[in-house]
Design a protein around this motif. Structure first.
Motif, PDB file in Angstrom:
ATOM      1  N   UNK A  71     -30.631  13.430 -44.799  1.00 44.25           N
ATOM      2  CA  UNK A  71     -31.789  12.660 -45.087  1.00 44.25           C
ATOM      3  C   UNK A  71     -32.657  13.547 -45.776  1.00 44.25           C
ATOM      4  N   UNK A  72     -33.228  12.902 -46.886  1.00 39.81           N
ATOM      5  CA  UNK A  72     -34.432  13.454 -47.686  1.00 39.81           C
ATOM      6  C   UNK A  72     -35.448  12.776 -48.122  1.00 39.81           C
ATOM      7  N   UNK A  73     -36.678  13.132 -47.791  1.00 38.55           N
ATOM      8  CA  UNK A  73     -37.968  12.319 -48.106  1.00 38.55           C
ATOM      9  C   UNK A  73     -38.305  11.904 -49.478  1.00 38.55           C
ATOM     10  N   UNK A 256     -36.220   8.752 -47.337  1.00 35.60           N
ATOM     11  CA  UNK A 256     -36.384   8.514 -45.775  1.00 35.60           C
ATOM     12  C   UNK A 256     -37.399   9.683 -45.240  1.00 35.60           C
ATOM     13  N   UNK A 257     -38.508   9.459 -44.422  1.00 38.25           N
ATOM     14  CA  UNK A 257     -39.088  10.572 -43.874  1.00 38.25           C
ATOM     15  C   UNK A 257     -38.785  10.669 -42.480  1.00 38.25           C
ATOM     16  N   UNK A 258     -38.626  11.658 -41.859  1.00 37.00           N
ATOM     17  CA  UNK A 258     -38.219  11.850 -40.480  1.00 37.00           C
ATOM     18  C   UNK A 258     -39.255  12.054 -39.643  1.00 37.00           C
ATOM     19  N   UNK A 275     -39.143   6.673 -41.085  1.00 37.32           N
ATOM     20  CA  UNK A 275     -39.809   5.501 -41.648  1.00 37.32           C
ATOM     21  C   UNK A 275     -39.548   5.725 -43.160  1.00 37.32           C
ATOM     22  N   UNK A 276     -38.964   4.736 -43.778  1.00 34.85           N
ATOM     23  CA  UNK A 276     -38.889   4.545 -45.157  1.00 34.85           C
ATOM     24  C   UNK A 276     -40.051   4.979 -46.096  1.00 34.85           C
ATOM     25  N   UNK A 277     -39.834   5.886 -47.139  1.00 32.98           N
ATOM     26  CA  UNK A 277     -41.203   6.295 -47.995  1.00 32.98           C
ATOM     27  C   UNK A 277     -41.797   5.127 -48.768  1.00 32.98           C
ATOM     28  N   UNK A 278     -40.767   4.520 -48.922  1.00 34.39           N
ATOM     29  CA  UNK A 278     -41.415   3.263 -50.088  1.00 34.39           C
ATOM     30  C   UNK A 278     -41.534   1.910 -49.084  1.00 34.39           C
ATOM     31  N   UNK A 279     -41.300   2.014 -47.913  1.00 35.11           N
ATOM     32  CA  UNK A 279     -41.798   0.634 -47.274  1.00 35.11           C
ATOM     33  C   UNK A 279     -41.895   1.062 -45.799  1.00 35.11           C
TER      34      UNK A 279
END
Length: 590
Positions: A71-73, A256-258, A275-279
């Protein structure tokens, strides 16, 4: 006397164009976060696709029976980042977390910029590509402090495992170099006139040209770079791209932000919240059957641990974060700091890098199949020297200072060439810290750099400037017209007041850090009360949770951080495989 600013140059117009391209949404952002779903389960969940995370994703997915999620922000790595000559233009774009330090004396009381890579490849996608491992004694010191298995003899095989060395004169040294790894390493073919002048000047003052990743470190070298055919080799390009279509057990999800590590009543990690970075209205939980591995970097890893209840109770309790484990998370921050102070100038007598109408020609020369010209290199960044100040023990090969160079004139309409001399203390005593003052995962943590808070660091740093004075007296520099400007030479008082006029100048603000941050999730033995992880990189008191990135380094190494971080990930992957009973020979048979 204040240095003057100049107007916009054609180079700066090109910079603006490049940064606009990097910031734009690119078709290469293919790994959509919609491909994960709330409740998905994997054997391993890796948080962070930077220098360490990409390596871990490759090595753990070598076991076909294991499912691995990375998972990468940030997003994908754009082509513009691959061009060596554009390496600073990604700073401040979507590829950079664009952190700032808490204002202090350094940077003249202004917040110091802190460049950290955001996106696949992390900081290896935006750094200067320099490949330095540090000194053998650095790792022996790690082991002497109780970190068994981290001495140079045991970590050297992991450096070699990653490396695919391209230079015939270096790769023949098989004791120190590898040729079969994923990571291509070699010198740029383009060097330029000033690079040659600096190397000749170092020879004049008695420095030997060495391979600082080999038997001896002291001296100077035309640095080897993480590049292949003048294209950046980030850990994304080197470790992920070759395996993407060959490993169905590996899933990579960007943007994706953990926000939290999930920990049960038995103090066992069992997944992450995201949480999704763009939504930011969309998120969920992902579960890990075997381990959660935090590889989010020196800033983000401690932030995530603290948000999850792992950290100093005096930080967590005021924020009403339940304390899962009281550990010194965020302490022990180290970096290689510098100060702008002296530079060489001369009237321009030839076309500087990327100047005027040559811009289009430089781009055409860089395009395949030519691949030559200024864009194929990082110019003066290639010249690096290891030196001993009067405070070091020069009888052993353990230099206490490192010297870099920058060419500022190429980016302005200045009528002079300007070569900046950037010294750094290799093993500073000063320590900073990273902490949080909010539970908002999208808020930047507080970064207290505390550069030069120890008097010994100031004394060593000031002494390094004597090398610039020696270089200025050489035939190689004088014959080319270079004159040393010492108007802004730092004094001990500058470090108390911050009133050196150069220290607040916009042209120099990014030069206080070499961006080698490390140490905020310190590795140490059981009796080290300041340690966050043990020598197997397991978080103390929390099961099924490890930290694997530069934050585990107990002491900063004598060189750039990218290659050591890759080594940490290579060794970390083997520690994980051994723990779960999958040794290398078994993987080879699978």
């Amino acid at each position: 006397m204040e240095p003057t600013c100049t107007g916009l140059s054609q180079m700066q117009v090109l910079m603006s164009l490049v940064t606009s391209l990097i910031n734009a949404q690119t078709p290469s952002d293919l790994r959509s976060p919609s491909k994960i779903h709330d409740g998905d389960r994997y054997d391993f969940v890796i948080v962070g696709g930077g220098s360490a995370g990409c390596v871990l994703a490759n090595r753990l997915s070598e076991v076909p029976q294991w499912s691995v999620l990375l998972l990468e922000a940030g997003g994908e790595e754009p082509f513009e980042a691959d061009v060596p000559g554009f390496f600073t233009y990604s700073w401040g774009t979507r590829m950079d977390w664009s952190y700032e330090g808490v204002p202090g004396v350094i940077c003249g009381g202004l917040p110091c910029p802190i460049v950290r890579g955001k996106g696949l490849g992390g900081s290896s996608s935006i750094n200067a590509m320099l490949y330095f491992r540090g000194n053998k004694l650095d790792y022996d010191h790690w082991a002497q402090m109780g970190n068994e298995g981290w001495d140079f003899e045991h970590v050297l095989p992991y450096f070699k495992k990653s490396e695919h060395n391209l230079d015939p004169d270096v790769r023949k040294d098989t004791e120190y170099h590898g040729v079969d790894g994923y990571l291509s390493v070699g010198r740029f073919t383009f060097q330029g006139e000033t690079v040659g002048r600096l190397t000749e000047a170092f020879k004049e003052i008695g420095y030997t040209e060495v391979d600082s990743n080999g038997k001896h470190q002291s001296g100077f070298m035309i640095a080897q770079m993480t590049q292949r055919n003048s294209l950046r080799q980030s850990t994304n390009r080197a470790f992920l791209e070759p395996i993407l279509k060959r490993r169905p057990n590996l899933k990579i999800v960007t943007n994706v932000r953990v926000t939290k590590i999930l920990i049960n009543e038995s103090n066992m990690a069992y997944g992450v919240q995201y949480i999704l970075e763009k939504n930011r209205h969309v998120g969920g939980k992902i579960f890990a059957s075997r381990e959660v591995i935090v590889s989010a970097g020196v800033v983000n890893s401690p932030q995530l641990l603290m948000l999850s209840g792992i950290g100093p109770k005096e930080v967590l309790q005021p924020l009403s974060i339940p304390v899962m484990k009281d550990l010194k998370v965020g302490e022990n921050l180290q970096d290689h700091a510098s100060t702008p102070g002296v530079f060489f100038t001369r009237p321009k007598h030839e076309k500087p890098q990327f100047s005027g109408t040559s811009i289009l020609m430089d781009i055409l020369n860089y395009a395949e199949p030519k691949r030559h010209g200024p864009l194929t290199s990082t110019e003066l960044n290639q010249v690096v020297a290891y030196t001993n100040t009067k405070y070091s023990n020069s009888s052993i090969d353990y230099p206490d200072a490192m010297i870099f160079f920058l060419d500022l004139a190429a980016k302005t309409q200045s009528e002079t060439d300007k070569v900046v001399f950037l010294p750094t203390v290799l093993r500073p005593k000063s320590r900073g810290k990273i902490t949080i003052n909010t539970t908002d995962p999208f808020s930047s943590p507080l970064i207290h750099q505390n550069y030069f808070s120890e008097p010994d660091d100031i004394k060593i740093h000031i002494d390094i400037f004597n090398v610039a004075k020696q270089l200025a007296e050489t035939y190689a520099m004088k014959n080319t017209g270079y004159v040393l400007n010492t108007t802004f030479l730092p004094t001990e008082n500058d470090f108390k007041t911050g009133k050196n006029p150069l220290w607040r100048h916009p042209e120099f603000l990014s030069q206080f850090s070499i961006f080698h941050l490390c140490g905020t999730c310190k590795m140490g033995p059981d009796d080290d009360e300041t340690a966050v992880v043990d020598p197997s990189l397991r978080v103390r008191g929390i099961g099924k949770l490890r930290v694997v990135d530069a934050s585990i380094m107990p002491y900063i190494v004598s060189g750039n951080i990218n290659a050591p971080t890759i080594m940490v990930a290579e060794k970390g992957a083997d520690l994980i495989k051994r723990y779960w009973g999958r040794a290398h020979d078994e993987i080879e048979r699978a």
